[in-house]
Design a protein around this motif. Structure first.
Motif, PDB file in Angstrom:
ATOM      1  N   ARG A 126      17.149   8.011  -0.154  1.00  0.00           N
ATOM      2  CA  ARG A 126      16.835   7.336  -1.410  1.00  0.00           C
ATOM      3  C   ARG A 126      15.518   6.571  -1.309  1.00  0.00           C
ATOM      4  N   HIS A 127      15.241   6.051  -0.100  1.00  0.00           N
ATOM      5  CA  HIS A 127      14.000   5.303   0.091  1.00  0.00           C
ATOM      6  C   HIS A 127      12.849   6.187   0.562  1.00  0.00           C
ATOM      7  N   GLN A 128      13.091   7.492   0.554  1.00  0.00           N
ATOM      8  CA  GLN A 128      12.056   8.479   0.885  1.00  0.00           C
ATOM      9  C   GLN A 128      11.527   8.335   2.306  1.00  0.00           C
ATOM     10  N   VAL A 129      12.425   7.974   3.220  1.00  0.00           N
ATOM     11  CA  VAL A 129      12.089   8.005   4.641  1.00  0.00           C
ATOM     12  C   VAL A 129      12.256   9.434   5.138  1.00  0.00           C
ATOM     13  N   THR A 130      11.275   9.931   5.849  1.00  0.00           N
ATOM     14  CA  THR A 130      11.376  11.278   6.428  1.00  0.00           C
ATOM     15  C   THR A 130      12.163  11.189   7.729  1.00  0.00           C
ATOM     16  N   VAL A 131      13.326  11.837   7.762  1.00  0.00           N
ATOM     17  CA  VAL A 131      14.160  11.842   8.958  1.00  0.00           C
ATOM     18  C   VAL A 131      13.966  13.168   9.683  1.00  0.00           C
ATOM     19  N   VAL A 132      13.582  13.080  10.947  1.00  0.00           N
ATOM     20  CA  VAL A 132      13.393  14.273  11.780  1.00  0.00           C
ATOM     21  C   VAL A 132      14.487  14.278  12.843  1.00  0.00           C
ATOM     22  N   GLN A 133      15.356  15.285  12.791  1.00  0.00           N
ATOM     23  CA  GLN A 133      16.411  15.419  13.788  1.00  0.00           C
ATOM     24  C   GLN A 133      15.845  16.114  15.015  1.00  0.00           C
ATOM     25  N   GLY A 134      15.859  15.444  16.138  1.00  0.00           N
ATOM     26  CA  GLY A 134      15.321  16.046  17.346  1.00  0.00           C
ATOM     27  C   GLY A 134      15.100  15.016  18.425  1.00  0.00           C
ATOM     28  N   TRP A 135      14.679  15.511  19.595  1.00  0.00           N
ATOM     29  CA  TRP A 135      14.455  14.653  20.765  1.00  0.00           C
ATOM     30  C   TRP A 135      12.979  14.334  20.888  1.00  0.00           C
ATOM     31  N   ALA A 136      12.664  13.056  20.849  1.00  0.00           N
ATOM     32  CA  ALA A 136      11.274  12.612  20.897  1.00  0.00           C
ATOM     33  C   ALA A 136      10.779  12.520  22.338  1.00  0.00           C
ATOM     34  N   ARG A 137       9.524  12.867  22.521  1.00  0.00           N
ATOM     35  CA  ARG A 137       8.836  12.625  23.794  1.00  0.00           C
ATOM     36  C   ARG A 137       7.463  12.077  23.472  1.00  0.00           C
ATOM     37  N   LYS A 169       0.050   6.871  19.880  1.00  0.00           N
ATOM     38  CA  LYS A 169      -0.129   7.325  18.508  1.00  0.00           C
ATOM     39  C   LYS A 169       0.440   8.719  18.274  1.00  0.00           C
ATOM     40  N   THR A 170       1.019   9.312  19.302  1.00  0.00           N
ATOM     41  CA  THR A 170       1.442  10.718  19.199  1.00  0.00           C
ATOM     42  C   THR A 170       2.791  10.925  19.859  1.00  0.00           C
ATOM     43  N   VAL A 171       3.686  11.616  19.154  1.00  0.00           N
ATOM     44  CA  VAL A 171       5.016  11.933  19.672  1.00  0.00           C
ATOM     45  C   VAL A 171       5.338  13.390  19.357  1.00  0.00           C
ATOM     46  N   ASP A 172       5.885  14.096  20.328  1.00  0.00           N
ATOM     47  CA  ASP A 172       6.377  15.455  20.108  1.00  0.00           C
ATOM     48  C   ASP A 172       7.893  15.416  19.966  1.00  0.00           C
ATOM     49  N   VAL A 173       8.422  16.153  19.007  1.00  0.00           N
ATOM     50  CA  VAL A 173       9.864  16.156  18.753  1.00  0.00           C
ATOM     51  C   VAL A 173      10.397  17.571  18.901  1.00  0.00           C
ATOM     52  N   SER A 174      11.323  17.756  19.849  1.00  0.00           N
ATOM     53  CA  SER A 174      11.962  19.053  20.069  1.00  0.00           C
ATOM     54  C   SER A 174      13.237  19.130  19.250  1.00  0.00           C
ATOM     55  N   GLY A 228      19.517  20.211  20.234  1.00  0.00           N
ATOM     56  CA  GLY A 228      20.214  21.316  20.872  1.00  0.00           C
ATOM     57  C   GLY A 228      19.350  22.124  21.800  1.00  0.00           C
ATOM     58  N   ALA A 229      18.034  21.894  21.772  1.00  0.00           N
ATOM     59  CA  ALA A 229      17.157  22.624  22.680  1.00  0.00           C
ATOM     60  C   ALA A 229      17.397  22.142  24.110  1.00  0.00           C
ATOM     61  N   LYS A 230      17.717  23.045  24.998  1.00  0.00           N
ATOM     62  CA  LYS A 230      18.021  22.668  26.375  1.00  0.00           C
ATOM     63  C   LYS A 230      16.771  22.161  27.081  1.00  0.00           C
ATOM     64  N   GLY A 231      16.962  21.040  27.752  1.00  0.00           N
ATOM     65  CA  GLY A 231      15.849  20.493  28.527  1.00  0.00           C
ATOM     66  C   GLY A 231      14.640  20.169  27.691  1.00  0.00           C
ATOM     67  N   ARG A 232      14.899  19.770  26.418  1.00  0.00           N
ATOM     68  CA  ARG A 232      13.805  19.439  25.492  1.00  0.00           C
ATOM     69  C   ARG A 232      12.891  20.643  25.249  1.00  0.00           C
ATOM     70  N   ALA A 233      13.462  21.858  25.385  1.00  0.00           N
ATOM     71  CA  ALA A 233      12.658  23.063  25.181  1.00  0.00           C
ATOM     72  C   ALA A 233      12.542  23.359  23.687  1.00  0.00           C
ATOM     73  N   GLY A 234      11.999  24.519  23.358  1.00  0.00           N
ATOM     74  CA  GLY A 234      11.831  24.893  21.966  1.00  0.00           C
ATOM     75  C   GLY A 234      10.438  24.545  21.486  1.00  0.00           C
ATOM     76  N   ALA A 235      10.208  24.811  20.192  1.00  0.00           N
ATOM     77  CA  ALA A 235       8.893  24.552  19.606  1.00  0.00           C
ATOM     78  C   ALA A 235       8.854  23.130  19.064  1.00  0.00           C
ATOM     79  N   PRO A 236       8.178  22.216  19.734  1.00  0.00           N
ATOM     80  CA  PRO A 236       8.172  20.821  19.275  1.00  0.00           C
ATOM     81  C   PRO A 236       7.297  20.633  18.041  1.00  0.00           C
ATOM     82  N   GLN A 237       7.634  19.614  17.290  1.00  0.00           N
ATOM     83  CA  GLN A 237       6.818  19.196  16.159  1.00  0.00           C
ATOM     84  C   GLN A 237       6.033  17.959  16.577  1.00  0.00           C
ATOM     85  N   ARG A 238       4.754  17.971  16.347  1.00  0.00           N
ATOM     86  CA  ARG A 238       3.930  16.825  16.707  1.00  0.00           C
ATOM     87  C   ARG A 238       3.832  15.870  15.518  1.00  0.00           C
ATOM     88  N   ILE A 239       3.986  14.578  15.814  1.00  0.00           N
ATOM     89  CA  ILE A 239       3.876  13.546  14.778  1.00  0.00           C
ATOM     90  C   ILE A 239       2.839  12.524  15.238  1.00  0.00           C
TER      91      ILE A 239
END
Length: 472
Positions: free
Chosen positions: A110-121, A126-131, A134-145
């Motif tokens: 409702r407050h327009q917060v963007t929720v990203v489900q994933g594991w942050a690294r 200023k930069t965080v990658d989110v896997s 369920g990705a084992k060992g933080r694998a998979g294609a991460p999203q950079r924020i």
């Protein structure tokens, strides 16, 4: 990697501190992204505060029916021996959790917060990658924020004993709150609030419970006057208490734990299951915190009175910053950070943070105890009002307890409150408010309190400190 997502505020952790910060920031027009690898609501809503209080309520109802069935009640109530449908109990508890966590998700949307489900690294400040979750060992294609402000709100986790790690018979509070079945016997390592809350639940549900504590008394963080009624209650319930006793590890064959009582030979304490409840520690590993150059206090991130870390633009709140590890502290810190990111001037300088132990009876504290005030060189007045003289406590069959106020002798400024008794957790708001507003004994003592309520004991404690108590 896809194009990075850009935001003003990036929050790692969707527990009470994180989601409150996100909502407050969004209210103030700050573009906000919240990253959470598990369920929104964090430990508190999912595997801590809320489910434990639900289980405490179930245990209280079951225990009351047992007393009525045994004819052990002056109220004239008779009942058949109760039976527990554990599956239904857990279903009810989980429904409460789902309702609350679903409510958090709705508020964030409702407050327009963007929720990203994933594991942050963390890559840098200023930069965080989110896997993906369920990705084992933080694998998979991460999203950079990328962000202008990074808020760390990763919470805490149970402390394990190195010689008795979690697994098999050895459980943490997480497993204790969702048992597939109730064990016949449970040994609890640690007599702090987590161990005693859960120990009371299991005992009232019919489990044989033993508590092992290395120190010489239960609830060692509280003063002895406050813990005395809790100790009496545990003994009346038949909880085995092994104080000044060290745990050495699992016994051979796994029938229980090896313990070292004071001035006695080592022995085995039989138990079908062992709950380790020796505390919690900041969750500061597993998400790349070491890539930042932060001042640390052990595992805790050091912050100033504005919740700033030693890196510009990096903030930290809640359990990650150490004691007191309380959800309401994290929430208040989250608001503090959000408002600063929005350009406001804020500091986190509360007069007191109330703490509640939901044992039987409950314990609540706010501000300084008499001993703490004395140690700081302040001459104080004390006012203690016993619940045995409170009409509402009598009608609740709970007169073993008291309310105590601590105030400066020179100015009557209130510097602390303590209480023990059934339902006294609800007095925490009054305690915190009086301290935050710098109330004096006269302010509380001369405020009309509704009758009959437990709150009258608050007024009477203040009056007694002034030498004006009416009902004692």
């Amino acid at each position: 990697m896809a194009s990075p997502l850009n935001t003003t505020l990036l929050i790692i952790g969707g527990g009470p501190g994180g989601y409150v910060a996100a909502i407050r920031a969004a209210q103030l027009g700050v573009p906000t992204v919240l990253v959470e690898g598990e369920a929104l609501g964090g430990t508190c809503l999912n595997i801590g505060c809320i489910p434990s209080k639900a289980m405490i309520h179930v245990a209280e109802q079951f225990h009351a029916l047992q007393k009525y069935a045994a004819g052990d009640s002056p109220l004239g109530i008779r009942a058949q021996a109760p039976e527990l449908d554990l599956a239904q109990t857990l279903s009810w508890k989980d429904a409460i959790v789902r309702r609350l966590t679903g409510g958090v998700a709705t508020l964030l949307k409702r407050h327009q917060v963007t929720v990203v489900q994933g594991w942050a690294r963390i890559v840098d400040g200023k930069t965080v990658d989110v896997s993906p979750v369920g990705a084992k060992g933080r694998a998979g294609a991460p999203q950079r924020i990328r962000c202008e402000h990074l808020l760390l709100a990763t919470g805490s986790e149970p402390v394990a004993l190195p010689f008795m790690p979690f697994g098999g018979k050895v459980i943490s509070s997480t497993e204790a709150l969702s048992p597939a079945r109730l064990p016949k016997s449970l040994a609890i390592v640690g007599a702090g609030y987590i161990g005693l809350e859960l120990g009371t639940v299991y005992r009232k549900l019919g489990v044989k419970v033993d508590v092992v504590e290395a120190r010489d008394r239960i609830l060692p963080a509280y003063d002895a006057d406050l813990t005395r009624p809790v100790l009496a209650s545990l003994k009346s319930l038949g909880v085995g208490l092994h104080l000044q006793t060290h745990v050495l590890g699992l016994s051979e064959g796994g029938q229980g734990i090896r313990i070292q009582p004071p001035k006695a030979d080592e022995k085995v304490l039989a138990a079908e299951q062992i709950l380790v409840a020796v505390g919690r520690k900041p969750r500061s590993r597993g998400f790349g915190l070491s890539s930042l150059v932060l001042d640390m206090n052990g595992l805790a991130v050091q912050v100033d009175d504005r919740c700033r870390t030693s890196m510009n633009g990096v903030w930290a709140i809640g359990d990650l910053t150490g004691e007191p590890m309380l959800a309401h502290r994290a929430m208040a810190q989250g608001e503090c950070v959000a408002e600063q990111v929005a350009g406001q001037t804020r500091r986190f300088l509360p007069q007191a943070i109330p703490a509640v132990c939901f044992t039987d009876p409950e314990v609540v504290t706010a501000g300084l105890s008499p001993a703490q005030a004395g140690a700081s060189g302040v001459e104080v007045l004390e006012g203690v009002f016993p619940l045995a003289a409170n009409g509402r406590a009598m009608t609740l069959e709970s007169t073993d307890g008291f309310v105590r106020v601590v105030a400066r002798r020179d100015s009557h400024l209130i510097v602390g409150w303590q209480a023990v008794g059934r339902g006294v957790s609800e007095l925490a708001a009054a305690f915190g408010q009086s301290l935050e507003m710098s109330a004096c004994l006269e302010d509380v003592g001369h405020t009309i309190h509704a009758h009959p309520t437990l709150g009258e004991a608050v007024q009477e404690a203040a009056l007694r400190a002034l030498g004006e108590a009416i009902h004692i």
